[in-house]
Design a protein around this motif. Structure first.
Motif, PDB file in Angstrom:
ATOM      1  N   GLN A 201      41.747   1.448  -0.702  1.00 20.66           N
ATOM      2  CA  GLN A 201      42.454   0.802  -1.669  1.00 20.66           C
ATOM      3  C   GLN A 201      44.143   0.371  -0.830  1.00 20.66           C
ATOM      4  OE1 GLN A 201      41.876   1.795  -5.180  1.00 20.66           O
ATOM      5  NE2 GLN A 201      43.673   0.558  -6.211  1.00 20.66           N
ATOM      6  N   TRP A 202      44.781  -0.462  -1.274  1.00 13.48           N
ATOM      7  CA  TRP A 202      46.354  -0.370  -0.582  1.00 13.48           C
ATOM      8  C   TRP A 202      46.602   0.363  -1.740  1.00 13.48           C
ATOM      9  CZ3 TRP A 202      47.217  -6.572   0.898  1.00 13.48           C
ATOM     10  CH2 TRP A 202      46.084  -7.006   1.820  1.00 13.48           C
ATOM     11  N   ARG A 203      48.582   0.468  -0.864  1.00 12.37           N
ATOM     12  CA  ARG A 203      49.461   1.282  -1.507  1.00 12.37           C
ATOM     13  C   ARG A 203      50.083   0.593  -2.781  1.00 12.37           C
ATOM     14  NH1 ARG A 203      53.058   3.712   0.439  1.00 12.37           N
ATOM     15  NH2 ARG A 203      53.559   5.804  -1.029  1.00 12.37           N
ATOM     16  N   ALA A 204      49.670  -0.786  -2.504  1.00 15.08           N
ATOM     17  CA  ALA A 204      50.927  -1.561  -3.404  1.00 15.08           C
ATOM     18  C   ALA A 204      49.909  -2.076  -4.754  1.00 15.08           C
ATOM     19  CB  ALA A 204      50.755  -3.080  -2.471  1.00 15.08           C
ATOM     20  N   ILE A 278      35.635   1.898  -1.939  1.00 14.33           N
ATOM     21  CA  ILE A 278      35.746   0.820  -1.627  1.00 14.33           C
ATOM     22  C   ILE A 278      35.534  -0.482  -1.829  1.00 14.33           C
ATOM     23  CG2 ILE A 278      32.877   0.611  -0.020  1.00 14.33           C
ATOM     24  CD1 ILE A 278      32.934   3.357   0.296  1.00 14.33           C
ATOM     25  N   GLY A 279      34.847  -0.541  -2.602  1.00  9.34           N
ATOM     26  CA  GLY A 279      34.755  -1.644  -4.320  1.00  9.34           C
ATOM     27  C   GLY A 279      35.519  -2.020  -3.980  1.00  9.34           C
ATOM     28  N   TRP A 280      36.946  -2.003  -4.012  1.00  2.00           N
ATOM     29  CA  TRP A 280      38.087  -2.544  -4.209  1.00  2.00           C
ATOM     30  C   TRP A 280      38.606  -3.077  -3.126  1.00  2.00           C
ATOM     31  CZ3 TRP A 280      43.138  -3.254  -1.331  1.00  2.00           C
ATOM     32  CH2 TRP A 280      43.572  -3.650  -2.394  1.00  2.00           C
ATOM     33  N   HIS A 281      37.929  -2.634  -1.874  1.00  2.00           N
ATOM     34  CA  HIS A 281      38.525  -3.312  -0.551  1.00  2.00           C
ATOM     35  C   HIS A 281      36.956  -4.353  -0.378  1.00  2.00           C
ATOM     36  CE1 HIS A 281      38.836  -4.448   3.879  1.00  2.00           C
ATOM     37  NE2 HIS A 281      39.360  -4.069   3.947  1.00  2.00           N
ATOM     38  N   THR A 282      36.381  -4.075  -0.801  1.00  3.29           N
ATOM     39  CA  THR A 282      35.262  -5.350  -0.669  1.00  3.29           C
ATOM     40  C   THR A 282      35.714  -6.497  -1.701  1.00  3.29           C
ATOM     41  OG1 THR A 282      33.993  -3.754  -0.833  1.00  3.29           O
ATOM     42  CG2 THR A 282      32.776  -6.102  -1.175  1.00  3.29           C
TER      43      THR A 282
END
Length: 295
Positions: A201-204, A278-282
């Motif tokens: 999950q990106w820091r931004a 993981i879900g955020w990136h997906t």
């Protein structure tokens, strides 16, 4: 903080169901690149449509988005962007048919161009602020290349708090200095080289600097993770986007053959990547669907 930086960071980003929405920042980065090369000359929508579409496809969310959306809606933000038509000032709306009418053009607001002209360093500060606030660092150079921005000489103007300096070493140690996807490890004079601590999950977008949000990856697979070519499936195997095309044997061995391979686990007692990250990136980065592993 410079008032112009504050203003561009307050650009309204209309997220759908929590989806990241960098559409307006990408248009503004494109406009800053044009200003750096051409000054305050307006940008015809017909000339901007394909570059903007490409930026949205490469660096926007997985869901396709029309380039008409940011070109029109950025006019709603305070003294940032202006759209004119042959009939006079004012955008004809986000519909592509209307925007493609000859003479429809966008430009940076005169107040902003005056500020950029008066302070040449401001352009670099604004661009870096937009990049820091919307994208992982591994993508910054690619975006600048796409929009034609030269920022090498610009002072760094950090917007996000600095990354925890301990994060990289904590993640690399957790994975025993091996890429969690391919197993690469390499050392030079006792120092690990070619290995990064990647954020899922990106820091931004609120991703923390902790091991549960990190993966030790080689430089190649870190870059491909941030571009959405690679991801982590719910069963903790490597996901490879079906949209990625690579015909050379090296592309097959380094990317295609990762599909379905178990992701390396961290040392016992340390947290695995959390399902939430993981879900955020997906949802936000990975270019679905995933290809099927080879038989």
């Amino acid at each position: 903080m410079d008032p112009w930086i504050d203003r561009v960071l307050r650009i309204r980003r209309h997220a759908r169901h929590g989806e990241r929405a960098p559409h307006k920042p990408l248009l503004l980065l494109l406009a800053l690149g044009r200003f750096q090369r051409d000054g305050a000359r307006p940008m015809e929508f017909s000339a901007a449509e394909e570059p903007l579409r490409r930026l949205l496809r490469e660096f926007g969310p997985p869901r396709p988005t029309s380039p008409g959306y940011p070109f029109h809606h950025l006019t709603n933000d305070d003294t940032i962007w202006v759209v004119d038509t042959p009939a006079g000032p004012g955008s004809p709306g986000p519909a592509l048919g209307a925007l493609r009418t000859p003479g429809v053009q966008g430009r940076l607001h005169p107040d902003l161009t005056a500020a950029l002209t008066a302070d040449p360093a401001l352009l670099g500060h604004l661009a870096r602020a937009l990049l820091d606030a919307n994208f992982e660092p591994s993508l910054h150079d690619d975006i600048c290349q796409e929009v034609g921005l030269e920022l090498d000489a610009a002072p760094a103007g950090k917007v996000l708090p600095s990354r925890d300096p301990a994060f990289r070493m904590e993640v690399l140690e957790a994975y025993e200095f091996c890429c969690a996807f391919c197993g690469y490890e390499g050392w030079l004079n006792g120092t690990a080289v070619g290995l990064d601590a990647a954020h899922l999950q990106w820091r931004a977008y609120g991703g923390p600097d902790d091991v549960a949000n990190g993966l030790c990856l080689c430089a190649l697979h870190h870059r491909l993770l941030d571009r959405g070519v690679l991801g982590v499936a719910a069963d903790r195997t490597v996901a490879v986007s079906r949209k990625f095309v690579g015909r050379a044997p090296s592309a097959v061995s380094l990317v295609h053959d990762l599909s379905g391979r178990p992701v390396r686990e961290p040392q016992p007692g340390l947290p695995s990547p959390s399902p939430a990250h993981i879900g955020w990136h997906t949802d936000q980065v990975f270019r679905a669907p995933a290809r099927q592993p080879a038989a």
